[in-house]
Design a protein around this motif. Structure first.
Motif, short mmCIF file in Angstrom:
data_model
loop_
_atom_site.label_atom_id
_atom_site.label_comp_id
_atom_site.label_asym_id
_atom_site.label_seq_id
_atom_site.Cartn_x
_atom_site.Cartn_y
_atom_site.Cartn_z
N SER A 290 -11.47 42.12 -54.91
CA SER A 290 -11.67 42.27 -53.82
C SER A 290 -10.80 41.36 -53.10
CB SER A 290 -13.05 42.40 -53.67
OG SER A 290 -13.66 41.64 -54.57
N THR B 129 -18.43 42.27 -51.04
CA THR B 129 -18.54 43.32 -51.04
C THR B 129 -19.45 43.72 -49.97
OG1 THR B 129 -17.66 44.87 -52.45
CG2 THR B 129 -16.15 44.13 -51.48
N SER B 130 -19.40 44.54 -48.88
CA SER B 130 -20.41 45.79 -48.48
C SER B 130 -21.39 46.17 -49.76
CB SER B 130 -19.86 46.50 -47.51
OG SER B 130 -19.30 47.64 -48.22
N THR C 151 -19.91 40.04 -46.64
CA THR C 151 -19.52 41.02 -45.69
C THR C 151 -18.05 41.01 -45.84
OG1 THR C 151 -19.49 38.19 -45.19
CG2 THR C 151 -21.57 39.97 -44.58
N ASP D 201 -14.43 41.93 -45.71
CA ASP D 201 -13.79 43.27 -45.45
C ASP D 201 -12.49 43.72 -47.01
OD1 ASP D 201 -13.12 45.52 -44.33
OD2 ASP D 201 -12.11 44.52 -42.64
N TYR D 202 -12.86 45.20 -47.10
CA TYR D 202 -11.95 44.87 -48.18
C TYR D 202 -12.04 46.50 -47.94
CZ TYR D 202 -10.07 46.63 -53.12
OH TYR D 202 -9.24 47.23 -54.10
N CYS D 203 -10.53 46.59 -48.30
CA CYS D 203 -10.12 48.84 -48.35
C CYS D 203 -9.20 49.27 -49.46
CB CYS D 203 -9.39 49.28 -47.51
SG CYS D 203 -9.52 50.96 -46.69
N GLY E 49 -9.18 39.05 -40.41
CA GLY E 49 -9.92 38.53 -41.10
C GLY E 49 -10.54 37.11 -41.07
N ARG F 193 -10.30 35.38 -46.26
CA ARG F 193 -8.83 36.24 -46.82
C ARG F 193 -7.89 35.58 -47.67
NH1 ARG F 193 -8.76 41.12 -45.14
NH2 ARG F 193 -7.93 41.74 -46.85
#
Length: 999
Positions: free
Chosen positions: A54, A183-184, A189, A191-193, A276, A281
């Motif tokens: 992540s 991650t959420s 908080t 942000d990871y896709c 980010g 990041r």
């Protein structure tokens, strides 16, 4: 000077090392991006989110690997799980070796069994430095209780392998990891896709592969350039330049494509980094740094490669320039050496003025070619200096080649100048010697042309003395200076030939001076005394006037014939009226018959002078003849192959060159390369010319072939005489006469030889070699007769067979012929013929031909007669009767034992005798041949011990009135010979008998 191969350019090792160093740095950077396990190998499991990175970090910057809830986790093979964990751990470790890892194992919806299995598999498969395993235990009461109990009893086992913390909820997770690193799904908080991470990771790895390939290609191409073995062929170097340039272009295109991909990827990373937080990041920031460094290093490697290639390409181009220059240098060196060899072949001194002038003309042509070549050499030298000015790597060699060419040009120029100076000196000397010899000849003319009748008075004698004094005053300075001065002046060009030539000239001068002094003494005596008239004597009829030679051309015209003599003493002897050593000069004038002035000089010097002048005329006319033949061959025959004159040449004439000119090239080759040199060698000994004619007698049979072709040539000329081609050639040659006049020259020249030989023979009586001159004259007369006979032979028509089988033509001529047969109706018919038949007879070695002469009339008729074949008699069956009653010009030829008798009437008795002599020679030769064959047969028979019948007895016989010998056996071939001897020929043995006196 031998030519060395051009040196190969030194390898640009510094540029090559720079390229290797840039490649090494690029590979080091690539190791931070690439891993041993690629995304493609684990793409299926990564996409299912079996585990993922992540980007979050725990304490001590440990990298967090998340294993989310996965119902099929237990179904993943051990090998696949190991590859997934290896791939995920290799990415951080490539950037930061020795980094620690934290695993978040999310099993909130799972069971203790699943947790226990997962922990066991992680312990067995995890390749990195595992710092901590955070397990989110199941949320259901039952599974939580089971998990607590199970973990309590198994905690020691797990703790021995790895630190495991069992967490009850997500809140407990925050005690170990900050919220912004989660991650959420874990309440953080970050942000990871996952899909974006896969795309980015795929792009990075793909870019790394492309960069690695480009780096390898650049290094491989650089190594190829550095290790290329250069050929000495220009074509091979040109091919190398083209192939290297093409490869370089393709590599540059690939580099530009990779750079575009890298910049696009860097832009995407830049965008993600800006969106980010830098602290959260950190992985994207590292990727961005790595990509930026990778692009920079790729640019450095491209720059190093460009520099290396440019230097290598420049050296290769310079090497090609050097190869071409070396090739041009070798060609020029060879050309200059050939010119030097041609210059050395040109003789400084010829054996005559014409040969020296020919050498001067050769030198002029050679000088012209040399100037052209040296102009090309100067261009080559200038090109060499331009190469050297361009900082060529082989500058020293090029300058050396330029100096060599300049030295060779200077050497050739000096040699040509020296040779020209020597030839000019030799030419001047020969001119002066020729002038001196002309003066001597003019002195002889002057003495010979002084008129006796004008010397009957004192004034005439004084006039003659003044003429002699005036002539002596005009003597060339060369003669007055003396031979020693001449030897000293021309010492640098003197050869044995020139020395002999100078000595002969001064000997001739001394002889003429002696004659002049004798004449002066004689004239002075006549002036001091009363002049007594000199007895006039009529001209000798045996000395006919000559009109061709310049020796016999008179300088005055008179209307009467005179003969007078002078007594001149020999040089060095006392003058005496009765001295036997005095020379007697007899001068004959015959102005009534011709304008020429023949004279004879009694004495050794006089006859020698006449013979030399005849010999000189023979040589000069021979040279003119050779030059005319050459002009015809070059100006007409060779021009038939000239493409520029092809439109003027009729199509039907193009393939008939050999018909028009015959064997004229062979005649020219013989005279120019053989016979003319033979004649020139006889200039000082004219009597030796007879041997020349006899030695070359067989070569003169070329004229037979030429004359036999002459009718065909003349017919062809009459057909095309108005052709523009011949007119153009005549215009170029500046000939006043057309080609046919020059094609007649060989026939005219052949008749000229016997006239000059007769003239030479007349002045050579008493000489040792007079027999050779007589033989030469007879050979040339026989040749003329043979040519004439062969011309008639080729006009025979109607003969079925090959005339060459009959042997050489010995005689030919026209006769009146009567024919009679021994029996049969033909005899009555022939006896009734009182008017004879006109027949042209050809006597061959093996047969006698009877032909009828036919001549065509009309404007377009051929002037050459033709002969229709009528009858043939084999000489093996022929007999003759020399005399026939009633006419001394008749004789008989009988055939096959007088079965057929031919009465032949010759035009004159001399013709009859000549024919009988030739026939007698043929029959005598046949008898000798038969006797030899019989002797050979007898010898063989005796060896075989066979009985031989006694020979035929010899007894006296006499011929009948018809020429038949009485007393001979039947079936004998009979011949009546002159001198009272008869020959009986038969099949067994010959019988020689002498007839009675009644014959």
């Amino acid at each position: 000077m031998g030519s060395a191969s051009p040196p190969e350019p030194q390898k640009d090792m510094e540029g090559y090392y720079n390229l290797l160093q840039a490649g090494s740095e690029l590979e080091s950077t690539l190791q931070q991006v690439t891993v041993s396990v690629s995304l493609q190998e684990v793409a299926g499991y990564i996409e299912k989110q079996v585990a993922y990175l992540s980007g979050g970090r725990g304490e001590d910057s440990s990298v967090i690997i998340t294993l989310p809830e996965c119902s099929a986790f237990s179904d993943i093979p051990e090998e696949a799980l190991a590859k997934v964990l290896s791939y995920l751990t290799l990415i951080p470790r490539a950037r930061q070796p020795g980094v620690k890892f934290i695993i978040i194992l999310d099993r909130r919806l799972d069971t203790w069994t699943s947790i226990k299995t997962a922990l066991a598999r992680i312990a067995a498969s995890f390749p990195g430095n595992l710092h901590l395993v955070l397990v989110l235990r199941p949320t259901s009461f039952f599974q939580r209780t089971v998990t607590d109990l199970g973990f309590r009893f198994s905690q020691e086992d797990f703790m021995l392998k790895m630190p495991v913390v069992m967490l009850s909820s997500v809140t407990d997770l925050l005690r170990y990891i900050d919220e912004n690193q989660l991650t959420s799904e874990f309440g953080g908080t970050l942000d990871y896709c996952h899909s974006d991470w896969i795309v980015l990771r795929t792009a990075i790895e793909s870019f790394a592969v492309m960069v690695k390939d480009i780096a390898q290609m650049l290094q491989a191409f650089g190594t190829e350039l550095a290790e290329t073995q250069l050929s000495e062929e220009c074509s091979a170097i040109e091919f190398l330049l083209l192939s290297h340039t093409e490869k370089y272009r393709r590599l540059k295109d690939a580099i530009r494509s990779v750079m575009r991909e890298g910049r696009q990827l860097l832009s995407n990373l830049e965008t993600s980094r800006k969106e980010g937080d830098v602290d959260t990041r950190w992985d994207i920031t590292q990727d961005w740094d790595t990509m930026q460094r990778l692009l920079a290093q790729l640019t450095d490697m491209e720059i190093a490669f460009d520099g290396f290639f440019d230097k290598h390409h420049l050296k290769l181009q310079q090497y090609l320039q050097l190869l071409r220059y070396e090739h041009s240098f070798q060609e020029m060196e060879c050309s200059l050496e050939k010119l030097r060899a041609q210059e050395r072949k040109i003789s400084i001194i010829g054996e005559s003025l014409n040969q020296t002038e020919h050498s001067v003309r050769e030198l002029d042509g050679l000088d012209k070619r040399a100037q052209e070549e040296m102009s090309r050499a100067q261009v080559l030298i200038l090109h060499g200096h331009q190469l050297a000015a361009g900082h060529h790597y082989a500058m020293a060699l090029i300058i050396q080649r330029c100096n060599e060419l300049r030295h060779q040009c200077d050497t050739l120029t000096s040699a040509l100048s020296t040779k020209r100076s020597s030839l000019t000196q030799a030419q001047t000397l020969l001119h002066r010697l020729e002038e001196a010899q002309r003066w001597c000849d003019d002195g002889a003319y002057l003495l010979a042309n002084q008129q006796v009748e004008k010397c009957q008075c004192k004034e005439g004698v004084q006039t003659a003395l003044r003429d002699i004094e005036k002539f002596q005053e005009a003597a060339p300075p060369l003669l007055t200076a003396g031979s020693d001065v001449l030897f000293l002046e021309y010492e640098s060009v003197l050869t044995p030939y020139l020395q002999a030539h100078i000595e002969k000239t001064f000997q001739k001068y001394s002889s003429v001076q002696a004659l002049i002094q004798s004449r002066q003494i004689c004239l002075k005596k006549m002036a001091d005394k009363h002049i007594r008239p000199i007895q006039l004597v009529a001209p000798r009829p045996e000395n006919p006037p000559r009109s061709k030679s310049p020796l016999f051309s008179p300088k005055h015209d008179f209307n009467s014939g005179l003969k007078f003599t002078f007594d001149l003493p020999l040089p060095g002897k006392r003058t005496s009226r009765k001295s036997p050593n005095s020379r007697k000069i007899e001068v004959i004038h015959n102005y009534q018959r011709s304008s020429s002035l023949p004279y004879s000089i009694d004495g050794e010097d006089g006859s020698d002078l006449l013979k030399r002048h005849v010999m000189k005329e023979l040589i000069e006319t021979e040279r003119i003849y050779v030059e005319e033949l050459l002009a015809v061959l070059l100006g007409y025959r060779a021009e038939m192959d000239n493409p520029s004159l092809a439109p003027l040449l009729p199509t039907t004439l193009r393939n008939k060159r050999d018909v028009l000119f015959g064997n004229l090239p062979d005649i020219y080759n013989f005279h120019s390369s053989v016979f003319l040199q033979d004649l020139e060698s006889c200039l000082e000994s004219p009597e030796a010319v007879g041997a020349c004619f006899l030695e070359r007698k067989d070569h003169f049979h070329l004229y037979e072939c030429y004359c036999q072709n002459k009718p065909r040539s003349e017919s062809l000329w009459r057909q095309f005489s108005d052709c523009p081609f011949f007119q153009e050639c005549q215009k170029k040659l500046e000939h006043k006469l057309a080609l046919d006049s020059y094609l007649l020259k060989p026939v005219q020249r052949l008749t000229k030889y016997q006239l000059l030989l007769k003239e030479l023979l007349k002045y050579s009586s008493g000489c040792e070699r007079v027999s050779e001159l007589q033989g030469a004259l007879e050979a040339m007369l026989d040749l003329l007769k043979s040519v004439n006979d062969s011309m008639h032979q080729i006009a025979i028509t109607g003969y079925e067979g090959d005339l060459s089988d009959l042997g050489r033509v010995l005689m030919q001529g026209s006769f009146s012929v009567w024919i009679s047969h021994k029996k049969g109706p033909t005899r009555v018919k022939e006896m009734a013929r009182f008017k004879p038949m006109q027949r042209h007879l050809f006597l061959h070695e093996h047969a006698l031909l009877f032909c009828k002469r036919r001549e065509e009339h009309g404007e377009n008729a051929d002037k050459t007669p033709s002969y229709s074949f009528k009858h043939c008699l084999k000489m093996s069956a022929v007999g003759i009767t020399e005399n026939v009653k009633g006419d001394v010009k008749k004789f008989e030829i009988w055939y096959s034992g007088r079965e057929e008798v031919y009465v032949i009437q010759a035009p004159t008795v001399e013709v009859k005798i000549a024919w009988l002599n030739e026939i007698r020679k043929i029959l005598t030769n046949q008898q000798k041949q038969l006797k030899e064959e019989l002797c050979l047969s007898t010898a063989v028979s005796e060896q075989m011990q066979m009985q031989i019948s006694p020979p035929l007895s010899v007894r006296a016989v006499r011929p009948s009135s018809r020429g038949v010998l009485k007393g001979c056996l039947p079936r004998l071939d009979l011949v009546s010979l002159s001198g009272g001897v008869c020959v009986c020929l038969r099949a067994r043995s010959p019988c020689l008998t002498r007839p009675s006196k009644r014959q």
